[in-house]
Write a protein that holds these residues in place. Structure first.
Motif, PDB file in Angstrom:
ATOM      1  N   GLU A   8       0.241  -1.556   0.006  1.00 24.81           N
ATOM      2  CA  GLU A   8       0.041  -0.039   0.279  1.00 24.81           C
ATOM      3  C   GLU A   8       0.734   1.114  -0.290  1.00 24.81           C
ATOM      4  O   GLU A   8       1.359   1.739   1.327  1.00 24.81           O
ATOM      5  CB  GLU A   8      -1.090  -0.227   1.537  1.00 24.81           C
ATOM      6  CG  GLU A   8      -1.858   1.166   1.193  1.00 24.81           C
ATOM      7  CD  GLU A   8      -2.911   0.832   2.073  1.00 24.81           C
ATOM      8  OE1 GLU A   8      -3.076   1.437   3.397  1.00 24.81           O
ATOM      9  OE2 GLU A   8      -4.006   0.366   2.048  1.00 24.81           O
ATOM     10  N   PRO A   9       1.243   1.474  -1.510  1.00 25.59           N
ATOM     11  CA  PRO A   9       2.280   3.313  -1.112  1.00 25.59           C
ATOM     12  C   PRO A   9       1.283   3.900  -0.720  1.00 25.59           C
ATOM     13  O   PRO A   9       1.725   5.166  -0.657  1.00 25.59           O
ATOM     14  CB  PRO A   9       2.886   2.657  -2.499  1.00 25.59           C
ATOM     15  CG  PRO A   9       1.651   2.227  -4.078  1.00 25.59           C
ATOM     16  CD  PRO A   9       1.301   0.770  -2.194  1.00 25.59           C
ATOM     17  N   ILE A  10       0.351   3.926  -0.689  1.00 21.62           N
ATOM     18  CA  ILE A  10      -0.969   5.328  -0.804  1.00 21.62           C
ATOM     19  C   ILE A  10      -1.831   4.579  -0.859  1.00 21.62           C
ATOM     20  O   ILE A  10      -2.418   3.208  -0.526  1.00 21.62           O
ATOM     21  CB  ILE A  10      -1.528   5.604  -1.767  1.00 21.62           C
ATOM     22  CG1 ILE A  10      -1.509   6.292  -2.258  1.00 21.62           C
ATOM     23  CG2 ILE A  10      -1.602   5.231  -2.887  1.00 21.62           C
ATOM     24  CD1 ILE A  10      -2.327   8.254  -2.791  1.00 21.62           C
ATOM     25  N   PRO A  11      -2.978   4.578   0.537  1.00 18.43           N
ATOM     26  CA  PRO A  11      -3.935   3.674   1.187  1.00 18.43           C
ATOM     27  C   PRO A  11      -5.000   3.744   0.175  1.00 18.43           C
ATOM     28  O   PRO A  11      -5.568   4.900  -0.427  1.00 18.43           O
ATOM     29  CB  PRO A  11      -4.682   5.235   1.936  1.00 18.43           C
ATOM     30  CG  PRO A  11      -3.053   6.088   2.582  1.00 18.43           C
ATOM     31  CD  PRO A  11      -2.364   6.342   1.782  1.00 18.43           C
ATOM     32  N   SER A  12      -5.428   2.817  -0.374  1.00 17.28           N
ATOM     33  CA  SER A  12      -6.317   2.842  -1.534  1.00 17.28           C
ATOM     34  C   SER A  12      -6.938   1.371  -1.485  1.00 17.28           C
ATOM     35  O   SER A  12      -6.269   0.528  -0.428  1.00 17.28           O
ATOM     36  CB  SER A  12      -5.736   2.879  -2.926  1.00 17.28           C
ATOM     37  OG  SER A  12      -4.306   1.554  -2.718  1.00 17.28           O
ATOM     38  N   ASN A  13      -7.947   1.126  -2.050  1.00 17.17           N
ATOM     39  CA  ASN A  13      -8.546  -0.353  -2.477  1.00 17.17           C
ATOM     40  C   ASN A  13      -8.958  -0.197  -3.976  1.00 17.17           C
ATOM     41  O   ASN A  13     -10.008  -0.267  -4.319  1.00 17.17           O
ATOM     42  CB  ASN A  13      -9.192  -0.573  -1.737  1.00 17.17           C
ATOM     43  CG  ASN A  13      -9.366  -1.309  -0.659  1.00 17.17           C
ATOM     44  OD1 ASN A  13      -8.271  -1.502   0.243  1.00 17.17           O
ATOM     45  ND2 ASN A  13      -9.911  -0.239   1.032  1.00 17.17           N
ATOM     46  N   VAL A  14      -7.714  -0.393  -4.849  1.00 15.45           N
ATOM     47  CA  VAL A  14      -7.920  -0.471  -6.452  1.00 15.45           C
ATOM     48  C   VAL A  14      -8.692  -1.544  -6.332  1.00 15.45           C
ATOM     49  O   VAL A  14      -8.318  -2.786  -6.749  1.00 15.45           O
ATOM     50  CB  VAL A  14      -6.791   0.289  -6.970  1.00 15.45           C
ATOM     51  CG1 VAL A  14      -7.466   0.580  -8.413  1.00 15.45           C
ATOM     52  CG2 VAL A  14      -6.060   1.607  -6.109  1.00 15.45           C
ATOM     53  N   LEU A  15      -9.854  -0.912  -7.549  1.00 14.91           N
ATOM     54  CA  LEU A  15     -10.549  -2.019  -8.303  1.00 14.91           C
ATOM     55  C   LEU A  15     -10.164  -2.901  -9.488  1.00 14.91           C
ATOM     56  O   LEU A  15     -10.790  -3.399 -10.295  1.00 14.91           O
ATOM     57  CB  LEU A  15     -11.860  -1.967  -7.342  1.00 14.91           C
ATOM     58  CG  LEU A  15     -12.132  -2.138  -6.085  1.00 14.91           C
ATOM     59  CD1 LEU A  15     -14.081  -2.098  -5.738  1.00 14.91           C
ATOM     60  CD2 LEU A  15     -11.861  -4.086  -5.232  1.00 14.91           C
ATOM     61  N   THR A  16      -9.947  -2.089 -10.127  1.00 17.48           N
ATOM     62  CA  THR A  16      -9.707  -1.577 -11.505  1.00 17.48           C
ATOM     63  C   THR A  16      -9.561  -3.187 -11.871  1.00 17.48           C
ATOM     64  O   THR A  16      -9.629  -3.814 -12.860  1.00 17.48           O
ATOM     65  CB  THR A  16      -9.052  -0.780 -12.530  1.00 17.48           C
ATOM     66  OG1 THR A  16      -8.948   0.538 -11.515  1.00 17.48           O
ATOM     67  CG2 THR A  16      -8.666  -0.798 -13.874  1.00 17.48           C
ATOM     68  N   GLU A  17      -7.909  -3.666 -11.565  1.00 21.69           N
ATOM     69  CA  GLU A  17      -7.813  -5.223 -12.449  1.00 21.69           C
ATOM     70  C   GLU A  17      -8.360  -6.564 -11.184  1.00 21.69           C
ATOM     71  O   GLU A  17      -7.525  -7.151 -11.640  1.00 21.69           O
ATOM     72  CB  GLU A  17      -6.193  -4.865 -12.307  1.00 21.69           C
ATOM     73  CG  GLU A  17      -5.670  -4.082 -13.337  1.00 21.69           C
ATOM     74  CD  GLU A  17      -4.544  -3.888 -13.247  1.00 21.69           C
ATOM     75  OE1 GLU A  17      -3.967  -4.299 -12.266  1.00 21.69           O
ATOM     76  OE2 GLU A  17      -3.489  -2.838 -14.026  1.00 21.69           O
ATOM     77  N   VAL A  18      -9.465  -5.972 -10.218  1.00 20.81           N
ATOM     78  CA  VAL A  18      -9.752  -6.945  -9.195  1.00 20.81           C
ATOM     79  C   VAL A  18     -10.450  -8.249 -10.615  1.00 20.81           C
ATOM     80  O   VAL A  18     -10.853  -7.872 -10.923  1.00 20.81           O
ATOM     81  CB  VAL A  18     -10.857  -6.844  -8.350  1.00 20.81           C
ATOM     82  CG1 VAL A  18     -11.484  -7.567  -7.095  1.00 20.81           C
ATOM     83  CG2 VAL A  18      -9.230  -5.811  -8.043  1.00 20.81           C
ATOM     84  N   PHE A  19     -10.130 -10.025 -10.346  1.00 18.25           N
ATOM     85  CA  PHE A  19     -10.895 -10.753 -10.857  1.00 18.25           C
ATOM     86  C   PHE A  19     -11.364 -11.640 -10.106  1.00 18.25           C
ATOM     87  O   PHE A  19     -10.262 -11.675  -8.819  1.00 18.25           O
ATOM     88  CB  PHE A  19     -10.654 -10.713 -12.120  1.00 18.25           C
ATOM     89  CG  PHE A  19      -9.440 -11.202 -12.421  1.00 18.25           C
ATOM     90  CD1 PHE A  19      -9.419 -12.744 -11.947  1.00 18.25           C
ATOM     91  CD2 PHE A  19      -8.193 -10.795 -11.960  1.00 18.25           C
ATOM     92  CE1 PHE A  19      -8.375 -13.355 -12.801  1.00 18.25           C
ATOM     93  CE2 PHE A  19      -7.229 -11.012 -12.035  1.00 18.25           C
ATOM     94  CZ  PHE A  19      -7.133 -12.324 -12.358  1.00 18.25           C
TER      95      PHE A  19
END
Length: 511
Positions: free
Chosen positions: A497-508
């Protein structure tokens, strides 16, 4: 054409039908031999704390970005999973030799979720709103160096700066710098409208936020697999564990109970992923208040701290000790834990030199979060070994802590995890709750911003870390790890987590 059935055919069909009816009546499940289950296209992500709003350009809580950054909202630049700056709504940029003019080429064909086109006028509105006199942007200082903004055409944005700002492109990738459509700006707190791969669907306060796939997402190079996603808020660690085990939640990217992590070992369904974060746990001291205004006192307290014991007791040994306000993930990192190592006798001697041979008493304002409470209790015991009495006052976070500590600086010592990446500059801010003032430190950070040379910046960051390690404006304790627990078939979540996040763009979901 006439179709003729023989008696044997009819009998055989009747027997099959009768067998099927009996099987269904008995509750026997008959599976079609060639049917394939449809791939899963929904995911439920667990979070410990619910955000107070959904617009990261007006609220400081990291939870806001953990729901909306890169999912709903996007910026001119972005920060990738390796912590590097990448183009996003700006495709490229040129910087003048003096570092004071930035010319951005903007991506064309991008639309907000309400159908409004993104262009240079929208970018100008966003930056003017962030830097304006009445701005409530949590990172308003990031935009302070902008002098004028020009929009020669719809695809060109020109920023004239007051002085060189070497971190500008990095800051523009932050949640606080996401692009905002003017007509929706006032309502983004509860009904966010961005350009991202997901559209806001619903917010059931106290329970969850629902998103759905943006069918018109501009980035055709990205294949967004999830049709829907939900962020579910579960504060209690035991309830988090139960939700994961029952499958009510597919992932907890930041699992809130390190003491329960071992319980998932050997689980056939759930994976345990331990990564890096920017969460620096520090015990901040009021440098303007006695006895913390004396550097020798601060140094003595640092030498009274057994960091390994703090990490073990506060976070089940899952953490990295630090000697300055910096993480091993960050560029130019120096391991400075040896500057003031744990040494009770030397700590006592320093206290005596400072005029406190018999110690002193003070109050720790500790937020209710588990890591803060546990760390405080360990510090209390460690300080007692050098004759210092620390009283613990539990302080509700965020409201009471923000009012008393962050805004009023009415405290002796506090403890909190600072989540902002590369935020060593907080010790140069005036005012800031540490009340730490060091012109030499400020000058080094000014040199960082004046330079666009990465290697020179790294060297300067090393010098800044060293000053803090020696001055001890806060007790530098440890970096919290990213404790992720999620379904083994769910792929694409960020391990670090280089920045607080929950990036879903590439989640599958893996089939």
């Amino acid at each position: 054409m006439q179709t003729i059935f023989s008696w044997s055919q009819v009998s055989r069909r009747g027997v099959i039908a009768l067998a099927l009816a009996l099987a269904l009546g008995a509750g026997v499940a008959l599976a079609a031999p060639y049917a394939q289950a449809a791939p899963k296209t929904a995911a439920t992500i667990g979070m410990t704390v619910e955000p107070g709003g959904l617009d990261p350009t007006i609220g400081a809580q990291v939870m806001i970005g953990q729901v909306t950054w890169q999912n709903v909202f996007e910026g001119l630049t972005t920060i990738d999973k390796a912590g590097k700056v990448q183009p996003q709504l700006a495709t490229s940029w040129d910087v003048s030799p003096d570092g004071k003019t930035y010319t951005f080429k903007l991506r064309q064909g991008v639309k907000f979720h309400n159908g409004v086109a993104f262009d240079s006028s929208v970018a100008k509105f966003t930056l003017d709103r962030a830097r304006g006199a009445d701005s409530v942007n949590p990172q308003k200082r990031y935009f302070a160096s902008i002098d004028t903004i020009e929009t020669p055409d719809a695809a060109t944005l020109v920023l004239k700066l007051k002085q060189p700002t070497g971190s500008l492109l990095y800051w523009f990738g932050w949640p606080a710098a996401v692009m905002v459509e003017p007509s929706t700006a006032a309502d983004n707190k509860t009904n966010p409208v961005g350009t991202g791969p997901f559209v806001f669907s619903n917010w059931a306060k106290g329970t969850k936020v629902d998103l759905k796939k943006n069918a018109d997402y501009w980035n055709k190079d990205v294949s967004v697999k999830l049709e829907t996603a939900s962020f579910r808020f579960i504060n209690d660690p035991q309830a988090q564990s139960a939700a994961l085990t029952a499958g009510d939640v597919d992932a907890f990217p930041e699992f809130g109970a390190p003491e329960l992590v071992a319980s998932f070992e050997g689980n056939d369904k759930l994976a345990t992923v331990i990564g890096n974060t920017e969460l620096k746990v520090v015990a901040g001291m009021n440098n303007a208040r006695k006895p913390f205004s004396d550097k020798k006192v601060r140094q003595a307290l640092m030498m009274a701290v057994d960091r390994a014991m703090v990490v073990e007791g506060a976070w089940s040994g899952l953490g990295t000790p630090i000697g300055s306000h910096y993480t091993p993930n960050d560029r130019g990192y120096k391991d400075l834990t040896g500057v003031y190592p744990y040494d009770v006798e030397k700590a006592k001697a320093l206290l005596a030199e400072a005029g406190y041979p018999n110690g002193f008493s003070f109050t720790m304002k500790a937020p209710q979060m588990a890591y803060a409470q546990r760390s405080s209790q360990i510090l209390q015991a460690l300080f007692a070994e050098i004759g210092v009495t620390m009283n613990i006052e539990t302080t509700e976070f965020p409201a009471k802590w923000v009012a008393d500590v962050l805004k009023a600086a009415d405290y002796d010592m506090t403890i909190v995890a600072h989540a902002e990446p590369m935020d060593i500059d907080i010790y140069a801010r005036d005012p800031y709750y540490f009340n730490y003032k060091n012109p030499e430190f400020n000058a080094i950070l000014a040199k960082v911003e004046a330079s666009t040379d990465a290697s020179e910046q790294d060297k300067l960051y090393g010098e800044a870390q060293t000053i803090l390690a020696n001055d001890v404006p806060a007790l530098f304790l440890f970096v919290m790890p990213k404790l992720g627990i999620w379904d083994k078939k769910l792929k694409g979540l960020w391990e670090n987590e280089p920045i607080p996040s929950n990036v879903l763009t590439e989640v599958f979901w893996e089939e």
